[in-house]
Design a protein around this motif. Structure first.
Motif, PDB file in Angstrom:
ATOM      1  N   PRO A 228      -0.700   1.038   8.616  1.00 49.59           N
ATOM      2  CA  PRO A 228      -0.752  -0.090   7.676  1.00 49.59           C
ATOM      3  C   PRO A 228      -2.015  -0.945   7.805  1.00 49.59           C
ATOM      4  O   PRO A 228      -2.545  -1.434   6.805  1.00 49.59           O
ATOM      5  CB  PRO A 228       0.492  -0.910   8.018  1.00 49.59           C
ATOM      6  CG  PRO A 228       1.414   0.038   8.690  1.00 49.59           C
ATOM      7  CD  PRO A 228       0.530   1.029   9.395  1.00 49.59           C
ATOM      8  N   ARG A 229      -2.538  -1.114   9.027  1.00 46.93           N
ATOM      9  CA  ARG A 229      -3.744  -1.935   9.194  1.00 46.93           C
ATOM     10  C   ARG A 229      -4.954  -1.264   8.572  1.00 46.93           C
ATOM     11  O   ARG A 229      -5.793  -1.909   7.946  1.00 46.93           O
ATOM     12  CB  ARG A 229      -3.972  -2.236  10.670  1.00 46.93           C
ATOM     13  CG  ARG A 229      -2.989  -3.271  11.176  1.00 46.93           C
ATOM     14  CD  ARG A 229      -3.037  -3.485  12.639  1.00 46.93           C
ATOM     15  NE  ARG A 229      -4.359  -3.511  13.222  1.00 46.93           N
ATOM     16  CZ  ARG A 229      -4.639  -3.953  14.416  1.00 46.93           C
ATOM     17  NH1 ARG A 229      -3.660  -4.439  15.158  1.00 46.93           N
ATOM     18  NH2 ARG A 229      -5.851  -3.918  14.896  1.00 46.93           N
TER      19      ARG A 229
ATOM     20  N   LEU B  54      -4.847   0.903   6.087  1.00 45.94           N
ATOM     21  CA  LEU B  54      -4.653   0.847   4.641  1.00 45.94           C
ATOM     22  C   LEU B  54      -4.997  -0.540   4.101  1.00 45.94           C
ATOM     23  O   LEU B  54      -5.698  -0.674   3.093  1.00 45.94           O
ATOM     24  CB  LEU B  54      -3.215   1.229   4.276  1.00 45.94           C
ATOM     25  CG  LEU B  54      -2.905   1.323   2.784  1.00 45.94           C
ATOM     26  CD1 LEU B  54      -3.806   2.355   2.092  1.00 45.94           C
ATOM     27  CD2 LEU B  54      -1.436   1.680   2.586  1.00 45.94           C
ATOM     28  N   ARG B  55      -4.533  -1.579   4.794  1.00 43.14           N
ATOM     29  CA  ARG B  55      -4.836  -2.947   4.359  1.00 43.14           C
ATOM     30  C   ARG B  55      -6.351  -3.188   4.375  1.00 43.14           C
ATOM     31  O   ARG B  55      -6.908  -3.784   3.458  1.00 43.14           O
ATOM     32  CB  ARG B  55      -4.117  -3.948   5.265  1.00 43.14           C
ATOM     33  CG  ARG B  55      -4.304  -5.387   4.860  1.00 43.14           C
ATOM     34  CD  ARG B  55      -3.613  -6.316   5.857  1.00 43.14           C
ATOM     35  NE  ARG B  55      -3.630  -7.656   5.382  1.00 43.14           N
ATOM     36  CZ  ARG B  55      -2.615  -8.261   4.779  1.00 43.14           C
ATOM     37  NH1 ARG B  55      -1.499  -7.620   4.595  1.00 43.14           N
ATOM     38  NH2 ARG B  55      -2.728  -9.497   4.378  1.00 43.14           N
ATOM     39  N   SER B  56      -7.024  -2.723   5.417  1.00 46.30           N
ATOM     40  CA  SER B  56      -8.469  -2.870   5.519  1.00 46.30           C
ATOM     41  C   SER B  56      -9.171  -2.118   4.388  1.00 46.30           C
ATOM     42  O   SER B  56     -10.141  -2.610   3.805  1.00 46.30           O
ATOM     43  CB  SER B  56      -8.953  -2.360   6.869  1.00 46.30           C
ATOM     44  OG  SER B  56     -10.348  -2.396   6.939  1.00 46.30           O
ATOM     45  N   THR B  57      -8.667  -0.941   4.053  1.00 45.59           N
ATOM     46  CA  THR B  57      -9.243  -0.157   2.962  1.00 45.59           C
ATOM     47  C   THR B  57      -9.036  -0.870   1.630  1.00 45.59           C
ATOM     48  O   THR B  57      -9.952  -0.944   0.809  1.00 45.59           O
ATOM     49  CB  THR B  57      -8.622   1.250   2.922  1.00 45.59           C
ATOM     50  OG1 THR B  57      -8.846   1.875   4.193  1.00 45.59           O
ATOM     51  CG2 THR B  57      -9.239   2.098   1.829  1.00 45.59           C
ATOM     52  N   PHE B  58      -7.843  -1.413   1.396  1.00 42.49           N
ATOM     53  CA  PHE B  58      -7.596  -2.195   0.183  1.00 42.49           C
ATOM     54  C   PHE B  58      -8.577  -3.369   0.102  1.00 42.49           C
ATOM     55  O   PHE B  58      -9.041  -3.734  -0.970  1.00 42.49           O
ATOM     56  CB  PHE B  58      -6.173  -2.747   0.151  1.00 42.49           C
ATOM     57  CG  PHE B  58      -5.097  -1.742  -0.161  1.00 42.49           C
ATOM     58  CD1 PHE B  58      -5.386  -0.480  -0.644  1.00 42.49           C
ATOM     59  CD2 PHE B  58      -3.768  -2.075   0.034  1.00 42.49           C
ATOM     60  CE1 PHE B  58      -4.380   0.442  -0.932  1.00 42.49           C
ATOM     61  CE2 PHE B  58      -2.753  -1.177  -0.249  1.00 42.49           C
ATOM     62  CZ  PHE B  58      -3.060   0.093  -0.735  1.00 42.49           C
ATOM     63  N   GLY B  59      -8.923  -3.958   1.247  1.00 36.68           N
ATOM     64  CA  GLY B  59      -9.824  -5.102   1.295  1.00 36.68           C
ATOM     65  C   GLY B  59     -11.257  -4.784   0.896  1.00 36.68           C
ATOM     66  O   GLY B  59     -12.051  -5.685   0.641  1.00 36.68           O
TER      67      GLY B  59
ATOM     68  N   THR C  35       4.738 -10.325  -2.810  1.00 38.42           N
ATOM     69  CA  THR C  35       5.600  -9.797  -1.759  1.00 38.42           C
ATOM     70  C   THR C  35       7.041 -10.183  -2.063  1.00 38.42           C
ATOM     71  O   THR C  35       7.323 -11.332  -2.417  1.00 38.42           O
ATOM     72  CB  THR C  35       5.187 -10.389  -0.399  1.00 38.42           C
ATOM     73  OG1 THR C  35       3.794 -10.140  -0.205  1.00 38.42           O
ATOM     74  CG2 THR C  35       5.977  -9.786   0.733  1.00 38.42           C
TER      75      THR C  35
ATOM     76  N   HIS D  69       6.498  -5.045  -2.844  1.00 37.75           N
ATOM     77  CA  HIS D  69       6.141  -6.121  -3.770  1.00 37.75           C
ATOM     78  C   HIS D  69       6.994  -6.021  -5.039  1.00 37.75           C
ATOM     79  O   HIS D  69       7.565  -4.974  -5.333  1.00 37.75           O
ATOM     80  CB  HIS D  69       4.664  -6.030  -4.172  1.00 37.75           C
ATOM     81  CG  HIS D  69       3.727  -6.536  -3.138  1.00 37.75           C
ATOM     82  ND1 HIS D  69       3.626  -5.976  -1.875  1.00 37.75           N
ATOM     83  CD2 HIS D  69       2.833  -7.552  -3.165  1.00 37.75           C
ATOM     84  CE1 HIS D  69       2.717  -6.631  -1.171  1.00 37.75           C
ATOM     85  NE2 HIS D  69       2.217  -7.592  -1.935  1.00 37.75           N
TER      86      HIS D  69
ATOM     87  N   SER E 179     -11.533  -9.740   3.569  1.00 35.91           N
ATOM     88  CA  SER E 179     -10.862 -10.901   4.182  1.00 35.91           C
ATOM     89  C   SER E 179     -11.703 -12.164   4.190  1.00 35.91           C
ATOM     90  O   SER E 179     -11.535 -13.025   5.052  1.00 35.91           O
ATOM     91  CB  SER E 179     -10.408 -10.571   5.610  1.00 35.91           C
ATOM     92  OG  SER E 179      -9.510  -9.476   5.587  1.00 35.91           O
TER      93      SER E 179
END
Length: 191
Positions: free
Chosen positions: A3-4, A6-11, A52, A122, A145
């Motif tokens: 998940p981290r 993926l979140r970084s990639t979304f960012g 969310t 979400h 971020s």
């Protein structure tokens, strides 16, 4: 999938910063900072925001009107306020056609509820736009971020004159094409 990661990639996808505003059941104003905003349709005029499932705003938006406030470059304190770090300055609340909105924004779209869809962890809220407020203020951006400001244009308007533009391109939506028969070239022909 981590998940981290993926979140970084979304960012890595730069977005504008919005605050979704609505009324609570007791009539108070509520807002949430959201980067997951998408224009969906011109006819009917629809937008989508993703919240969310566990957020307070998601509980307040089900079947209710809301406003999408596209924050201006100097409104990072407003973004942080609605992200959970309250600022001491008074907030620029205004009344919209169907929902409370914020002043000082780059743009605002006031919506009535259209539909809510499942979006995994979400909820996807679609709203029909009933009022727009547009200014010439530059938007606040979010990438990796951190907040950013829009720079100088890297080129002239890129869509206008694009050959895929239905208004100025080679072909519009009513154009039809007829296949052309091309005679076969004999194998013995060499060029």
């Amino acid at each position: 999938m981590d998940p981290r990661t993926l979140r970084s990639t979304f960012g890595r996808f730069a977005t504008g910063v919005t605050v979704i505003t609505c009324s609570t059941p007791d009539g108070a104003h509520h807002g949430a900072t959201v980067t997951a905003f998408t224009p969906i349709s011109l006819d009917p005029p629809l937008v989508q925001v993703a919240l969310t499932r566990t957020s307070k705003a998601a509980a307040y938006l089900e079947g209710e009107a809301f406003a999408v406030n596209v924050l201006a470059a100097d409104q990072s304190d407003v973004a942080m306020h609605f992200a959970g770090r309250p600022c001491s300055d008074p907030l620029p609340w205004r009344e919209g056609a169907t929902a409370p909105r914020l002043g000082g924004t780059a743009a605002t779209l006031v919506c009535r509820p259209w539909r809510t869809n499942d979006g995994g962890d979400h909820l996807l809220f679609l709203g029909e736009v009933v009022e727009v407020i547009t200014t010439d203020r530059k938007p606040l951006l979010f990438h990796d971020s951190a907040f950013h400001h829009i720079g100088n244009p890297s080129s002239e308007v890129v869509w206008l004159g694009c050959q895929d533009d239905p208004n100025t391109g080679w072909f519009d939506a009513t154009t039809s094409f007829t296949a052309i028969e091309v005679p076969a070239i004999p194998r013995s022909t060499h060029y």
